[in-house]
Write a protein that holds these residues in place. Structure first.
Motif, PDB file in Angstrom:
ATOM      1  N   GLN A 150       0.836  -1.211   0.000  1.00 46.97           N
ATOM      2  CA  GLN A 150       0.000   0.000   0.000  1.00 46.97           C
ATOM      3  C   GLN A 150       0.865   1.254   0.000  1.00 46.97           C
ATOM      4  OE1 GLN A 150      -3.480   0.348  -0.112  1.00 46.97           O
ATOM      5  NE2 GLN A 150      -3.396  -1.828  -0.627  1.00 46.97           N
ATOM      6  N   TRP A 151       0.629   2.119  -0.976  1.00 48.70           N
ATOM      7  CA  TRP A 151       1.375   3.364  -1.151  1.00 48.70           C
ATOM      8  C   TRP A 151       0.470   4.542  -0.822  1.00 48.70           C
ATOM      9  CZ3 TRP A 151       5.990   5.582  -3.087  1.00 48.70           C
ATOM     10  CH2 TRP A 151       5.877   6.872  -3.615  1.00 48.70           C
ATOM     11  N   GLN A 152       0.992   5.486  -0.050  1.00 50.76           N
ATOM     12  CA  GLN A 152       0.212   6.687   0.260  1.00 50.76           C
ATOM     13  C   GLN A 152       0.604   7.811  -0.683  1.00 50.76           C
ATOM     14  OE1 GLN A 152       0.823   8.773   4.059  1.00 50.76           O
ATOM     15  NE2 GLN A 152      -1.410   8.914   4.262  1.00 50.76           N
ATOM     16  N   ASN A 153      -0.390   8.351  -1.368  1.00 46.44           N
ATOM     17  CA  ASN A 153      -0.156   9.491  -2.257  1.00 46.44           C
ATOM     18  C   ASN A 153       0.377  10.660  -1.435  1.00 46.44           C
ATOM     19  OD1 ASN A 153      -0.643  11.961  -3.738  1.00 46.44           O
ATOM     20  ND2 ASN A 153      -2.007  10.801  -5.080  1.00 46.44           N
ATOM     21  N   PRO A 154       1.587  11.169  -1.763  1.00 48.71           N
ATOM     22  CA  PRO A 154       2.160  12.264  -0.968  1.00 48.71           C
ATOM     23  C   PRO A 154       1.334  13.541  -1.003  1.00 48.71           C
ATOM     24  CG  PRO A 154       3.821  11.253  -2.382  1.00 48.71           C
ATOM     25  CD  PRO A 154       2.493  10.749  -2.832  1.00 48.71           C
ATOM     26  N   SER A 155       0.498  13.699  -2.028  1.00 52.01           N
ATOM     27  CA  SER A 155      -0.266  14.937  -2.176  1.00 52.01           C
ATOM     28  C   SER A 155      -1.585  14.907  -1.424  1.00 52.01           C
ATOM     29  CB  SER A 155      -0.520  15.219  -3.668  1.00 52.01           C
ATOM     30  OG  SER A 155       0.701  15.317  -4.381  1.00 52.01           O
ATOM     31  N   ASP A 156      -2.414  13.896  -1.701  1.00 53.06           N
ATOM     32  CA  ASP A 156      -3.737  13.881  -1.064  1.00 53.06           C
ATOM     33  C   ASP A 156      -3.841  12.836   0.051  1.00 53.06           C
ATOM     34  OD1 ASP A 156      -3.961  11.420  -2.330  1.00 53.06           O
ATOM     35  OD2 ASP A 156      -5.313  12.134  -3.898  1.00 53.06           O
ATOM     36  N   HIS A 157      -2.754  12.099   0.300  1.00 52.81           N
ATOM     37  CA  HIS A 157      -2.654  11.141   1.415  1.00 52.81           C
ATOM     38  C   HIS A 157      -3.612   9.954   1.285  1.00 52.81           C
ATOM     39  CE1 HIS A 157      -0.067  14.095   3.246  1.00 52.81           C
ATOM     40  NE2 HIS A 157      -1.031  15.008   3.214  1.00 52.81           N
ATOM     41  N   SER A 158      -4.134   9.731   0.095  1.00 56.52           N
ATOM     42  CA  SER A 158      -4.952   8.542  -0.133  1.00 56.52           C
ATOM     43  C   SER A 158      -4.029   7.344  -0.389  1.00 56.52           C
ATOM     44  CB  SER A 158      -5.874   8.749  -1.334  1.00 56.52           C
ATOM     45  OG  SER A 158      -5.106   9.002  -2.500  1.00 56.52           O
ATOM     46  N   PHE A 159      -4.557   6.148  -0.167  1.00 52.63           N
ATOM     47  CA  PHE A 159      -3.743   4.942  -0.337  1.00 52.63           C
ATOM     48  C   PHE A 159      -4.107   4.234  -1.639  1.00 52.63           C
ATOM     49  CE2 PHE A 159      -3.014   5.638   4.155  1.00 52.63           C
ATOM     50  CZ  PHE A 159      -1.691   5.226   4.320  1.00 52.63           C
ATOM     51  N   ARG A 160      -3.087   3.703  -2.289  1.00 55.03           N
ATOM     52  CA  ARG A 160      -3.240   2.959  -3.522  1.00 55.03           C
ATOM     53  C   ARG A 160      -2.419   1.680  -3.446  1.00 55.03           C
ATOM     54  NH1 ARG A 160      -6.283   6.600  -3.958  1.00 55.03           N
ATOM     55  NH2 ARG A 160      -6.666   8.043  -5.679  1.00 55.03           N
ATOM     56  N   ALA A 161      -2.936   0.607  -4.057  1.00 56.09           N
ATOM     57  CA  ALA A 161      -2.151  -0.625  -4.158  1.00 56.09           C
ATOM     58  C   ALA A 161      -1.046  -0.421  -5.198  1.00 56.09           C
ATOM     59  CB  ALA A 161      -3.051  -1.787  -4.567  1.00 56.09           C
ATOM     60  N   ILE A 162       0.153  -0.870  -4.869  1.00 59.93           N
ATOM     61  CA  ILE A 162       1.280  -0.702  -5.769  1.00 59.93           C
ATOM     62  C   ILE A 162       2.151  -1.950  -5.710  1.00 59.93           C
ATOM     63  CG2 ILE A 162       2.816   0.377  -4.053  1.00 59.93           C
ATOM     64  CD1 ILE A 162       3.760   2.283  -6.319  1.00 59.93           C
ATOM     65  N   ALA A 163       2.714  -2.346  -6.842  1.00 56.54           N
ATOM     66  CA  ALA A 163       3.608  -3.502  -6.886  1.00 56.54           C
ATOM     67  C   ALA A 163       4.948  -3.121  -6.261  1.00 56.54           C
ATOM     68  CB  ALA A 163       3.814  -3.959  -8.324  1.00 56.54           C
ATOM     69  N   LEU A 164       5.553  -4.078  -5.572  1.00 53.14           N
ATOM     70  CA  LEU A 164       6.860  -3.868  -4.938  1.00 53.14           C
ATOM     71  C   LEU A 164       7.756  -5.049  -5.283  1.00 53.14           C
ATOM     72  CD1 LEU A 164       8.793  -2.365  -3.016  1.00 53.14           C
ATOM     73  CD2 LEU A 164       7.710  -3.593  -1.115  1.00 53.14           C
ATOM     74  N   MET A 165       8.952  -4.746  -5.790  1.00 49.15           N
ATOM     75  CA  MET A 165       9.913  -5.781  -6.163  1.00 49.15           C
ATOM     76  C   MET A 165      11.190  -5.590  -5.361  1.00 49.15           C
ATOM     77  SD  MET A 165       9.215  -5.662 -10.288  1.00 49.15           S
ATOM     78  CE  MET A 165       9.038  -3.860 -10.250  1.00 49.15           C
ATOM     79  N   GLY A 166      11.640  -6.664  -4.739  1.00 49.46           N
ATOM     80  CA  GLY A 166      12.860  -6.620  -3.951  1.00 49.46           C
ATOM     81  C   GLY A 166      13.954  -7.436  -4.600  1.00 49.46           C
ATOM     82  N   VAL A 167      15.123  -6.828  -4.823  1.00 50.24           N
ATOM     83  CA  VAL A 167      16.222  -7.512  -5.499  1.00 50.24           C
ATOM     84  C   VAL A 167      17.449  -7.553  -4.602  1.00 50.24           C
ATOM     85  CG1 VAL A 167      15.399  -6.810  -7.778  1.00 50.24           C
ATOM     86  CG2 VAL A 167      17.060  -5.373  -6.589  1.00 50.24           C
ATOM     87  N   ASP A 168      18.285  -8.543  -4.833  1.00 48.62           N
ATOM     88  CA  ASP A 168      19.596  -8.611  -4.201  1.00 48.62           C
ATOM     89  C   ASP A 168      20.482  -7.590  -4.912  1.00 48.62           C
ATOM     90  OD1 ASP A 168      22.167  -9.183  -3.360  1.00 48.62           O
ATOM     91  OD2 ASP A 168      21.920 -11.352  -3.448  1.00 48.62           O
ATOM     92  N   LEU A 169      20.893  -6.555  -4.209  1.00 44.97           N
ATOM     93  CA  LEU A 169      21.633  -5.467  -4.853  1.00 44.97           C
ATOM     94  C   LEU A 169      22.999  -5.909  -5.373  1.00 44.97           C
ATOM     95  CD1 LEU A 169      20.704  -2.559  -2.424  1.00 44.97           C
ATOM     96  CD2 LEU A 169      19.777  -3.016  -4.701  1.00 44.97           C
ATOM     97  N   ASP A 170      23.529  -7.020  -4.846  1.00 44.76           N
ATOM     98  CA  ASP A 170      24.792  -7.553  -5.367  1.00 44.76           C
ATOM     99  C   ASP A 170      24.565  -8.526  -6.517  1.00 44.76           C
ATOM    100  OD1 ASP A 170      26.398  -6.184  -3.463  1.00 44.76           O
ATOM    101  OD2 ASP A 170      25.839  -7.676  -1.949  1.00 44.76           O
ATOM    102  N   ASN A 171      23.318  -8.905  -6.723  1.00 40.65           N
ATOM    103  CA  ASN A 171      22.982  -9.900  -7.743  1.00 40.65           C
ATOM    104  C   ASN A 171      21.576  -9.595  -8.264  1.00 40.65           C
ATOM    105  OD1 ASN A 171      23.165 -12.201  -9.334  1.00 40.65           O
ATOM    106  ND2 ASN A 171      22.594 -13.600  -7.680  1.00 40.65           N
ATOM    107  N   PRO A 172      21.384  -8.433  -8.913  1.00 40.39           N
ATOM    108  CA  PRO A 172      20.034  -7.984  -9.269  1.00 40.39           C
ATOM    109  C   PRO A 172      19.356  -8.899 -10.274  1.00 40.39           C
ATOM    110  CG  PRO A 172      21.687  -6.560 -10.268  1.00 40.39           C
ATOM    111  CD  PRO A 172      22.422  -7.469  -9.338  1.00 40.39           C
ATOM    112  N   ALA A 173      18.060  -9.061 -10.078  1.00 34.44           N
ATOM    113  CA  ALA A 173      17.280  -9.947 -10.941  1.00 34.44           C
ATOM    114  C   ALA A 173      16.911  -9.291 -12.264  1.00 34.44           C
ATOM    115  CB  ALA A 173      16.008 -10.378 -10.216  1.00 34.44           C
TER     116      ALA A 173
END
Length: 405
Positions: free
Chosen positions: A112-135
């Motif tokens: 869940q991401w909060q819009n910095p302007s109106d503070h509403s929440f939106r679903a957002i994709a999040l991807m986590g990578v190994d910074l030494d071995n990026p996918a």
């Protein structure tokens, strides 16, 4: 000497073509209306196929940037943003195989991401990578940017993310948004930059971060789990042998690893597209839309050609009385039907290109014209018009010439 019958005359093909064209040229107003109706049906086919194609294209935007030859995923995998999970030790368990050059962990999900302007929440994709071995193969993941992402809470945002996520300027995130801090799943996240991958129908926005940040910004935490494991083979030309070796290792491990399966990255892309085409409402809606567009086009073509046959009924009857066969009449009308399709197609193609551009700009989802789509719609247009022509002629084919005057 036995005279040539009309249908066997060497001049018949030329006359047939002129007759089909003359039927159209003789009534220009009716012909323009006919072209408008058939062109509209062709445009419908282009648009529905374009929307359906965009479903498949956006389904693989994440896969298109992945590095590796094979993909290990849970047997409970649904789609790229709902992967289920695997043991975090799995990449290490597979790395020892002689067929494997390296294993690459990838975390992926929705938060869940909060819009910095109106503070509403939106679903957002999040991807986590190994910074030494990026996918992912992304130019934005430079050494300096990877260093900036090592602090917990540091993220990049896809510059194609929708405007309702709150960019400072315009409809897209830019360098002007660097440094913005907002709430993501109850924790602070700070934008360090943007990246270009593309969003899709499953998620209107996407974030990229380290695996540690992924765990911090995901409800429930995933410190001991991994979403997907990418595998780069020692010999990429022997993908089948590598795939068999990985599958054997997964079976031998048992336990939680038994819930994992391996496929090639190309197979994963195809499976993702098929899932969106056949198992999601939006894919099925556009698929049905294509069928309806062909049906509507056939009805319009039938109405147009039936009206033309009725208007020229006496002329067709005269041809039958003169000895011209039903085969000749069918060929004449099919020539006329094909001419209508040929004349309407270029205008419909041009209109669809304009609408593709407008739709892409409004939706933020790229809709591209392909040669395969042009060929398919052209073939469907000919089939549609010719089938309608045959149906329109059935009354004439069954009637005796004397009854038609």
């Amino acid at each position: 000497m036995v005279p040539h019958s009309p249908e066997n005359s060497p001049a018949t093909p030329a006359k047939r073509t002129r007759l089909a064209w003359q039927n159209l040229a003789d009534t220009p107003v009716r012909t323009m209306v006919s072209l408008g109706g058939i062109g509209f049906a062709i445009l419908l086919m282009f648009m529905q196929l374009g929307f359906l194609g965009s479903v498949g294209d956006t389904a693989t935007v994440v896969y298109s940037r992945m590095q590796g030859d094979l993909l290990v995923r849970s047997k409970e995998y649904l789609h790229v943003y709902d992967t289920a999970s695997l043991p975090d030790e799995l990449p290490g368990w597979l790395a020892g195989l002689p067929e494997v050059s390296r294993t690459i962990p990838l975390d992926i999900g929705v938060t869940q991401w909060q819009n910095p302007s109106d503070h509403s929440f939106r679903a957002i994709a999040l991807m986590g990578v190994d910074l030494d071995n990026p996918a992912f193969d992304l130019p934005e993941l430079s050494p300096s940017m990877r260093a900036a992402l090592r602090s917990t809470g540091a993220v990049l945002i896809d510059d194609a993310s929708a405007s309702d996520f709150g960019p400072r300027q315009g409809d897209h995130f830019t360098e002007a948004d660097v440094g913005v801090t907002t709430d993501v799943a109850g924790s602070n996240a700070t934008l360090k930059g943007t990246f270009a991958m593309g969003t899709g129908l499953a998620a209107n926005g996407a974030l990229l971060a380290s695996r540690e940040t992924f765990a911090a910004l995901t409800p429930g935490g995933h410190n001991d789990r991994v979403s997907l494991v990418l595998i780069e083979l020692a010999d990429s030309l022997s993908a089948d042998a590598g795939l068999d070796a990985v599958r054997r290792r997964l079976r031998s491990l048992g336990g939680p690893a038994a819930h994992a399966d391996a496929i090639t990255l190309d197979q994963a892309k195809i499976a993702e597209q098929q899932m969106w085409y056949t198992q999601t409402p939006i894919g099925m809606i556009f698929g049905i839309g294509v069928a309806l567009a062909v049906l509507v086009g056939g009805v319009i073509g039938y109405m147009v050609l039936a009206a033309d046959v009725t208007a020229h009924l006496s002329e067709y009857a005269t041809l039958k009385a003169m000895g011209y066969s039903n085969r000749f009449l069918v060929k004449t009308l099919l020539s006329q039907s094909s001419l209508l399709a040929l004349l309407a197609f270029p205008v419909a193609l041009l209109a669809s290109l304009i609408l593709y551009s407008i739709s892409s700009a409004v939706s933020g989802i790229l809709i591209e014209m392909t040669w395969a789509r042009i060929a398919l719609v052209f073939a469907l247009s000919l089939v549609m018009c010719n089938a309608a022509g045959i149906l329109a002629l059935r009354k004439l084919l069954k009637a005796e010439p004397a009854n038609l005057f």
